[in-house]
Design a protein around this motif. Sequence first.
Motif, PDB file in Angstrom:
ATOM      1  N   PRO A  22      19.212   6.359   0.584  1.00  0.00           N
ATOM      2  CA  PRO A  22      18.952   6.935  -0.737  1.00  0.00           C
ATOM      3  C   PRO A  22      17.890   6.170  -1.538  1.00  0.00           C
ATOM      4  N   ASP A  23      17.676   4.900  -1.240  1.00  0.00           N
ATOM      5  CA  ASP A  23      16.726   4.098  -2.007  1.00  0.00           C
ATOM      6  C   ASP A  23      15.353   4.004  -1.350  1.00  0.00           C
ATOM      7  N   GLU A  24      15.185   4.631  -0.205  1.00  0.00           N
ATOM      8  CA  GLU A  24      13.925   4.535   0.513  1.00  0.00           C
ATOM      9  C   GLU A  24      13.042   5.743   0.226  1.00  0.00           C
ATOM     10  N   GLU A  25      11.754   5.486  -0.014  1.00  0.00           N
ATOM     11  CA  GLU A  25      10.788   6.567  -0.186  1.00  0.00           C
ATOM     12  C   GLU A  25       9.978   6.714   1.088  1.00  0.00           C
ATOM     13  N   ASP A  26       9.583   7.939   1.362  1.00  0.00           N
ATOM     14  CA  ASP A  26       8.696   8.163   2.493  1.00  0.00           C
ATOM     15  C   ASP A  26       7.333   7.558   2.187  1.00  0.00           C
ATOM     16  N   ALA A  27       6.640   7.122   3.219  1.00  0.00           N
ATOM     17  CA  ALA A  27       5.321   6.518   3.053  1.00  0.00           C
ATOM     18  C   ALA A  27       4.222   7.565   2.882  1.00  0.00           C
ATOM     19  N   TYR A  28       4.546   8.822   3.120  1.00  0.00           N
ATOM     20  CA  TYR A  28       3.550   9.883   3.053  1.00  0.00           C
ATOM     21  C   TYR A  28       4.067  11.054   2.230  1.00  0.00           C
ATOM     22  N   ALA A  29       3.158  11.790   1.652  1.00  0.00           N
ATOM     23  CA  ALA A  29       3.464  13.039   0.975  1.00  0.00           C
ATOM     24  C   ALA A  29       2.657  14.143   1.647  1.00  0.00           C
ATOM     25  N   VAL A  30       3.187  15.326   1.652  1.00  0.00           N
ATOM     26  CA  VAL A  30       2.506  16.462   2.268  1.00  0.00           C
ATOM     27  C   VAL A  30       1.543  17.070   1.256  1.00  0.00           C
ATOM     28  N   THR A  31       0.347  17.363   1.723  1.00  0.00           N
ATOM     29  CA  THR A  31      -0.634  18.045   0.890  1.00  0.00           C
ATOM     30  C   THR A  31      -1.292  19.139   1.708  1.00  0.00           C
TER      31      THR A  31
END
Length: 82
Positions: free
Chosen positions: A17-26
């Motif tokens: 729950p505290d981890e963010e993905d290193a990438y975002a989709v665009t």
Amino acid sequence: MCPQCGTRHDDWDHGGPDEEDAYAVTVQLCIGCQVIADRQQTLARDKGEDTHGLKVALIPAAHAAAIETEREHRATRRRHGD
């Protein structure tokens, strides 16, 4: 590392729950890729035969004009027997 997208398995949140993905989709539109895809679709439709292995690429317009001029020059020479 994934050969297609270039990310690593560990770059992605695996349920923590505290981890963010290193990438975002665009989503981006590349006119060059669109033109290539359009030509590939036209070739497949118009040729009426297998187009496997047939490559569509972008080259500078000046280069394309030079190639066409050379083709015309060679055709003229062949017609005149030079």
